[in-house]
Design a protein around this motif. Structure first.
Motif, short mmCIF file in Angstrom:
data_model
loop_
_atom_site.label_atom_id
_atom_site.label_comp_id
_atom_site.label_asym_id
_atom_site.label_seq_id
_atom_site.Cartn_x
_atom_site.Cartn_y
_atom_site.Cartn_z
N ARG A 176 49.36 -55.15 85.60
CA ARG A 176 49.48 -56.54 85.98
C ARG A 176 48.17 -57.01 86.57
NH1 ARG A 176 55.17 -58.11 88.42
NH2 ARG A 176 56.29 -57.89 86.50
N ILE A 177 47.93 -58.28 86.43
CA ILE A 177 46.74 -58.88 87.01
C ILE A 177 47.02 -59.12 88.48
CG2 ILE A 177 45.23 -60.89 86.95
CD1 ILE A 177 45.91 -61.19 84.02
N ALA A 178 46.09 -58.73 89.31
CA ALA A 178 46.27 -58.92 90.75
C ALA A 178 46.03 -60.39 91.11
CB ALA A 178 45.31 -58.02 91.50
N ARG A 182 40.96 -64.48 77.94
CA ARG A 182 40.50 -63.97 79.24
C ARG A 182 41.59 -63.21 79.97
NH1 ARG A 182 37.77 -68.81 82.31
NH2 ARG A 182 37.95 -67.30 83.98
N VAL A 183 42.85 -63.36 79.59
CA VAL A 183 43.95 -62.68 80.27
C VAL A 183 44.05 -61.27 79.79
CG1 VAL A 183 46.44 -62.68 80.63
CG2 VAL A 183 45.20 -64.82 80.59
N ARG A 184 44.11 -60.32 80.70
CA ARG A 184 44.27 -58.91 80.32
C ARG A 184 45.73 -58.52 80.45
NH1 ARG A 184 39.78 -57.37 84.34
NH2 ARG A 184 38.04 -58.40 83.36
N ALA A 185 46.28 -57.87 79.43
CA ALA A 185 47.70 -57.49 79.47
C ALA A 185 47.92 -56.18 80.16
CB ALA A 185 48.27 -57.43 78.07
#
Length: 121
Positions: free
Chosen positions: A39-41, A118-121
Motif C-alpha cells: 500500500r502507498i503510505a 504514478r500510482v504504485r500497486a
C-alpha cells in the motif's frame, strides 16, 4: 485377452492418478494465503487542534483575460485531492475548493493529484 485387460486397467489407473494430482494441486494453490498487497503510505492524520478550517468558496467563472499571478489550486472535498495547473485534469475538474498555493491545500488535509502511471500497486 488378459493382456488387453491389464493394459486398459493400467491406462485407467494412470489417468485417475494424473487427474487426482491435478485436482490436488489446484486445491492446494487456492488454500495458500494470499500475500498482502503493498500500500502507498499516506500522511498521518493531524490532531484536531492543528487542523486548518477553510471556508468553502465557489470558484469564480473563468475570465477571458489570463491572470497575472499564479492560478489557484483546485480541490475536491469528496476525494480530498487538489489539482495544480500542471495537472492534466485541472481544466476539466470542477473544484469546489480553491487554494492560493499547494501549501494551503496540504495544510487543509488535501493530497496531490496522481495519474494512473504514478500510482504504485
Amino acid at each position: 485377452m488378459l493382456w488387453l485387460f491389464s493394459q486398459m486397467f493400467l491406462l485407467c489407473l494412470v489417468s485417475f492418478a494424473v487427474g487426482s494430482l491435478v485436482t490436488w494441486l489446484s486445491v492446494r494453490a487456492r488454500l495458500q494465503p494470499e500475500r498482502p498487497k503493498t500500500r502507498i503510505a499516506l500522511p498521518a492524520p493531524r490532531p484536531a487542534a492543528e487542523q486548518v478550517v477553510i471556508a468553502e468558496q465557489p470558484l469564480a467563472p473563468a475570465d477571458p483575460k489570463p491572470r497575472q499571478g499564479p492560478l489557484p489550486v483546485k480541490g475536491n472535498s469528496k476525494t480530498m485531492v487538489y489539482h495544480t495547473p500542471d495537472s492534466p485534469y485541472y481544466r476539466r475538474m470542477k473544484g469546489d475548493m480553491a487554494f492560493a498555493s499547494e501549501a494551503d491545500a496540504v495544510s487543509a488535509g488535501y493530497r496531490m493529484w496522481t495519474t494512473k502511471g504514478r500510482v504504485r500497486a
